[in-house]
Design a protein around this motif. Structure first.
Motif, PDB file in Angstrom:
ATOM      1  N   GLU A 148       1.286  -0.653  -0.647  1.00  0.00           N
ATOM      2  CA  GLU A 148       0.125   0.123  -1.096  1.00  0.00           C
ATOM      3  C   GLU A 148      -0.745  -0.622  -2.111  1.00  0.00           C
ATOM      4  O   GLU A 148      -1.979  -0.638  -1.971  1.00  0.00           O
ATOM      5  CB  GLU A 148       0.576   1.463  -1.675  1.00  0.00           C
ATOM      6  CG  GLU A 148      -0.591   2.370  -2.050  1.00  0.00           C
ATOM      7  CD  GLU A 148      -0.142   3.739  -2.529  1.00  0.00           C
ATOM      8  OE1 GLU A 148      -1.012   4.565  -2.868  1.00  0.00           O
ATOM      9  OE2 GLU A 148       1.086   3.977  -2.575  1.00  0.00           O
ATOM     10  N   PRO A 149      -0.166  -1.280  -3.145  1.00  0.00           N
ATOM     11  CA  PRO A 149      -1.043  -1.990  -4.105  1.00  0.00           C
ATOM     12  C   PRO A 149      -1.866  -3.103  -3.441  1.00  0.00           C
ATOM     13  O   PRO A 149      -3.043  -3.282  -3.765  1.00  0.00           O
ATOM     14  CB  PRO A 149      -0.056  -2.555  -5.127  1.00  0.00           C
ATOM     15  CG  PRO A 149       1.152  -1.679  -5.029  1.00  0.00           C
ATOM     16  CD  PRO A 149       1.242  -1.307  -3.584  1.00  0.00           C
ATOM     17  N   VAL A 150      -1.255  -3.838  -2.526  1.00  0.00           N
ATOM     18  CA  VAL A 150      -1.968  -4.920  -1.844  1.00  0.00           C
ATOM     19  C   VAL A 150      -3.077  -4.349  -0.958  1.00  0.00           C
ATOM     20  O   VAL A 150      -4.203  -4.861  -0.932  1.00  0.00           O
ATOM     21  CB  VAL A 150      -1.003  -5.772  -1.007  1.00  0.00           C
ATOM     22  CG1 VAL A 150      -1.763  -6.804  -0.179  1.00  0.00           C
ATOM     23  CG2 VAL A 150       0.008  -6.469  -1.903  1.00  0.00           C
ATOM     24  N   THR A 200       1.238   3.737   5.903  1.00  0.00           N
ATOM     25  CA  THR A 200       2.298   4.325   5.076  1.00  0.00           C
ATOM     26  C   THR A 200       3.685   3.805   5.460  1.00  0.00           C
ATOM     27  O   THR A 200       4.633   3.945   4.694  1.00  0.00           O
ATOM     28  CB  THR A 200       2.287   5.856   5.201  1.00  0.00           C
ATOM     29  OG1 THR A 200       2.340   6.224   6.595  1.00  0.00           O
ATOM     30  CG2 THR A 200       1.025   6.444   4.571  1.00  0.00           C
ATOM     31  N   ASN A 260      -4.606  -1.441  -1.264  1.00  0.00           N
ATOM     32  CA  ASN A 260      -5.678  -0.892  -2.109  1.00  0.00           C
ATOM     33  C   ASN A 260      -6.595  -2.001  -2.606  1.00  0.00           C
ATOM     34  O   ASN A 260      -7.828  -1.861  -2.611  1.00  0.00           O
ATOM     35  CB  ASN A 260      -5.075  -0.141  -3.296  1.00  0.00           C
ATOM     36  CG  ASN A 260      -4.450   1.183  -2.895  1.00  0.00           C
ATOM     37  OD1 ASN A 260      -4.736   1.715  -1.819  1.00  0.00           O
ATOM     38  ND2 ASN A 260      -3.595   1.719  -3.742  1.00  0.00           N
ATOM     39  N   LEU A 261      -6.006  -3.121  -3.019  1.00  0.00           N
ATOM     40  CA  LEU A 261      -6.812  -4.251  -3.488  1.00  0.00           C
ATOM     41  C   LEU A 261      -7.632  -4.835  -2.346  1.00  0.00           C
ATOM     42  O   LEU A 261      -8.811  -5.172  -2.510  1.00  0.00           O
ATOM     43  CB  LEU A 261      -5.903  -5.316  -4.105  1.00  0.00           C
ATOM     44  CG  LEU A 261      -6.580  -6.590  -4.620  1.00  0.00           C
ATOM     45  CD1 LEU A 261      -7.630  -6.250  -5.683  1.00  0.00           C
ATOM     46  CD2 LEU A 261      -5.543  -7.555  -5.185  1.00  0.00           C
ATOM     47  N   GLY A 294       6.008  -0.540  -0.028  1.00  0.00           N
ATOM     48  CA  GLY A 294       5.643  -1.476  -1.082  1.00  0.00           C
ATOM     49  C   GLY A 294       4.305  -2.152  -0.894  1.00  0.00           C
ATOM     50  O   GLY A 294       3.900  -2.964  -1.739  1.00  0.00           O
ATOM     51  N   GLN A 300       4.328  -8.749   4.944  1.00  0.00           N
ATOM     52  CA  GLN A 300       4.921  -7.428   4.779  1.00  0.00           C
ATOM     53  C   GLN A 300       5.179  -6.763   6.133  1.00  0.00           C
ATOM     54  O   GLN A 300       6.158  -6.029   6.285  1.00  0.00           O
ATOM     55  CB  GLN A 300       4.023  -6.564   3.895  1.00  0.00           C
ATOM     56  CG  GLN A 300       4.017  -7.049   2.442  1.00  0.00           C
ATOM     57  CD  GLN A 300       3.109  -6.248   1.551  1.00  0.00           C
ATOM     58  OE1 GLN A 300       1.937  -6.036   1.879  1.00  0.00           O
ATOM     59  NE2 GLN A 300       3.611  -5.820   0.412  1.00  0.00           N
TER      60      GLN A 300
END
Length: 283
Positions: A119-121, A113, A123-124, A117, A150
């Motif tokens: 989170e999408p990466v 957390t 999750n994928l 920014g 990141q």
């Protein structure tokens, strides 16, 4: 604003290769005797991280564990429930001499957390890791590399590194001078010119740079140039051309600077590299 990571990543590549996805149960030892670092992502579960006999961290939420350079470590999880991991080996071009690897702490532990920014990466990445799609490994390798970038952004922005190159890159003014040196290593940089890039007086710039980066601007520039020279030597570039490319007027001048930084001449360094002897980074 200039991209702080562009020149670093252009000159010194980082690649990832996934080696595990799934549940780890009980005690799992990961040796640090190879040439790669490791990045572990914990999706769920409780994990005790051990370095030798010492407890290094206790994971109770989705987290990342980064080892930029080889380090032996152990994971302890519940023998039955375990914890879900996705793990990749990391190859920093140049090994310990890679300026990014050298600037990072030996061990980094962060909750997922904390990566704004990402989170999408993530999750994928987790979706791919626990599925069986074609091209899965190639895709996961690239996603791990994105996550690492990141992490670098996060460390620069949140002050996670107090002293060193990444700490300097996180400073709103010093970063401008660092990027200038990275972009144009062959330029004959003066203290006044670098201070001008940073929008600071010469004395304030020199003191701030030493405090934040841990060395003088001149020493930093020499280390950067020698690092580039080492990379070029490994790629078979002639020494006389390397000298021009990294800002030394002659092969002799580069050899003197190289020996001052590494304790050996470029040719001795190459011979040691070919013989797989331990090699010093620029000092």
């Amino acid at each position: 604003m200039s991209d702080r990571l562009a020149s670093l990543l252009d000159h010194f590549s980082i690649s990832a290769r996934i080696f595990h996805s799934g549940t780890l149960c009980g005690i799992n030892d990961l040796p640090g005797d190879g040439a790669t670092g490791q990045l572990h992502l914990v999706r769920q579960g409780v994990v005790e991280v051990m370095h030798g006999d010492a407890a290094a961290a206790r994971i109770t939420e989705p987290s990342l564990l980064l080892y930029p350079l080889p380090m032996t470590h152990r994971f302890r999880t519940d023998p039955e429930r375990g914890a879900d991991f996705v793990c990749a080996n990391l190859c920093f071009e140049g090994g310990p001499a890679n300026p990014i690897a050298a600037a990072l702490p030996a061990f980094i532990c962060r909750p997922l957390t904390a990566l704004q920014g990402a989170e999408p990466v993530l999750n994928l990445l987790f979706a791919e890791a626990f599925a069986h799609n074609c091209g899965r490994e190639a895709m996961l390798d690239r996603l791990f590399e994105i996550v690492l970038i990141q992490v670098l952004r996060h460390l620069m922005e949140d002050g996670g590194v107090q002293v060193g190159m990444l700490a300097g890159m996180g400073h709103p003014r010093l970063r401008l001078a660092l990027v200038a040196m990275h972009d144009k290593p062959a330029h004959d940089w003066s203290l006044e010119e670098l201070a001008g890039h940073a929008g600071m007086s010469r004395s304030v710039f020199a003191n701030s740079f030493r405090e934040r980066v841990g060395c003088t601007p001149g020493v930093y520039l020499q280390r950067w140039r020698i690092g580039l020279a080492q990379r070029a030597l490994l790629r078979g570039r002639p020494l006389k051309w390397i000298a021009i490319e990294v800002g030394y007027g002659s092969e002799a001048a580069l050899s003197r600077a190289f020996k001052a930084s590494c304790g050996m001449s470029p040719r001795q360094w190459c011979a040691a590299r070919q013989g797989n002897a331990p090699l010093p980074a620029a000092m």
